[in-house]
Scaffold this active site. Structure first.
Site, short mmCIF file in Angstrom:
data_model
loop_
_atom_site.label_atom_id
_atom_site.label_comp_id
_atom_site.label_asym_id
_atom_site.label_seq_id
_atom_site.Cartn_x
_atom_site.Cartn_y
_atom_site.Cartn_z
N ASN A 243 63.33 15.46 39.86
CA ASN A 243 63.88 16.41 38.68
C ASN A 243 62.50 16.35 37.83
O ASN A 243 61.83 15.65 37.62
CB ASN A 243 64.83 15.66 37.64
CG ASN A 243 64.62 14.90 36.69
OD1 ASN A 243 63.93 15.42 35.49
ND2 ASN A 243 64.31 13.45 36.62
N ILE B 237 62.70 0.74 36.11
CA ILE B 237 61.70 1.70 35.90
C ILE B 237 62.23 2.88 35.48
O ILE B 237 63.24 3.38 35.81
CB ILE B 237 60.83 1.65 37.32
CG1 ILE B 237 61.79 2.25 38.51
CG2 ILE B 237 60.30 0.34 37.55
CD1 ILE B 237 61.20 2.22 39.62
N CYS C 67 57.81 9.19 30.67
CA CYS C 67 58.44 10.22 31.38
C CYS C 67 57.52 10.96 32.14
O CYS C 67 56.56 11.51 31.38
CB CYS C 67 59.08 11.24 30.30
SG CYS C 67 59.89 12.71 31.09
#
Length: 301
Positions: A69, A191, A130
């Site tokens: 994603n 993680i 991110c």
């Protein structure tokens, strides 16, 4: 039944199963599928100081053993969260945590400070890892100095339980964990997703709009488990494990590696009841093996 409660800093979880940010919405979306008060904690989707549109489509691709994603932290900003989302979720009888992100250190600190004012939010998960945003995100989480600087700034303005989410896309994740512990993190979670890619060979281009994305799901579990084991041996604060967990047996592996609690992410898309299934499966396993408490197996490896 075995004793399943655990503590993450001053945060007490009724059981060690939480839902991972970005995979469970704000919790209310799953209310028809499972009892929300049966989960140890719900970590709501990533929240930033200012609204974000996220990345262009396509931004999700299935793989053989997981999901890629590049959503890019799409959200309406912290003020919208405080005014519109918080009133909807504040009465849920479990711990509600907010995943906080930013483009720079000041944004992280300001966003955390506004969340700090919300009585029914006892903790945040600081997202310095991110891989799907062009500014901030993983840029802070891949060096000790960067990770420490964000935690230091947030700690000055946030006085509740602070969990720092770590990136696996580093050389030595234990070193990063020690750096955030030294600046006041109450816990680390790991993680976050691994950097990955998928190519459409007929169109001769990436299947994701920005080229790469974060890989989650069963494929990352062995890497996540190894990193949790390494970090748990390197810090004195609790470790929250996540990455490819979809069964009680998966979760028990993480506990044995040193995790105090776990998060379930991608599996929520396949089975919206999975958090309760895993909770009950953990209890059954402990009973079957003569364990009176989850504490009996944490860190036994």
């Amino acid at each position: 039944m075995a004793q399943l409660s655990v503590n993450i800093g001053s945060l007490k979880l009724k059981n060690p199963v939480m839902t991972a940010s970005g995979t469970f919405g704000y919790g209310v979306e799953f209310a028809d599928f499972l009892p929300l008060d049966g989960i140890g904690g719900i970590i709501v989707k990533g929240t930033t100081l200012h609204p974000r549109e996220g990345n262009d489509y396509p931004r999700m691709v299935e793989t053989a053993q997981g999901l890629l994603n590049c959503v890019g932290l799409q959200n309406k900003g912290v003020d919208y969260f405080c005014e519109h989302i918080y009133p909807q979720i504040s009465a849920i009888d479990t711990n509600i945590l907010v995943n906080v992100s930013g483009s720079n250190i000041d944004e992280y600190a300001e966003c955390a400070a506004r969340i700090n004012e919300l009585e029914k939010i006892p903790a945040i998960e600081l997202n310095i890892s991110c891989p799907n945003v062009r500014q901030g995100g993983m840029a802070f989480g891949v060096t000790c100095e960067g990770a420490a600087s964000v935690v230091r700034a947030v700690r000055k303005r946030y006085d509740k339980t602070l969990i720092v989410k770590l990136s696996p896309n580093v050389t030595d994740i234990a070193e990063i964990a020690r750096a955030v512990e030294s600046e006041g993190a109450d816990s680390v979670s790991l993680i976050n997703t691994l950097m990955g890619m998928s190519i459409d060979i007929e169109r001769r281009q990436s299947r994701l709009s920005i080229g790469t994305g974060g890989l989650s799901g069963p494929a990352v579990k062995p890497v996540a488990l190894r990193m949790v084991w390494q970090v748990a041996r390197s810090v004195s604060i609790p470790v929250v494990g996540l990455g490819g967990i979809s069964t009680a047996e998966d979760a028990i592996e993480f506990f044995m590696a040193g995790a105090t609690a776990i998060e379930i992410g991608t599996a929520n898309f396949l089975n919206p009841h999975v958090a309760i299934d895993v909770r009950d499966g953990i209890n059954s396993w402990l009973d079957a093996h003569g364990c009176s408490s989850i504490q009996d197996i944490i860190g036994v490896i």
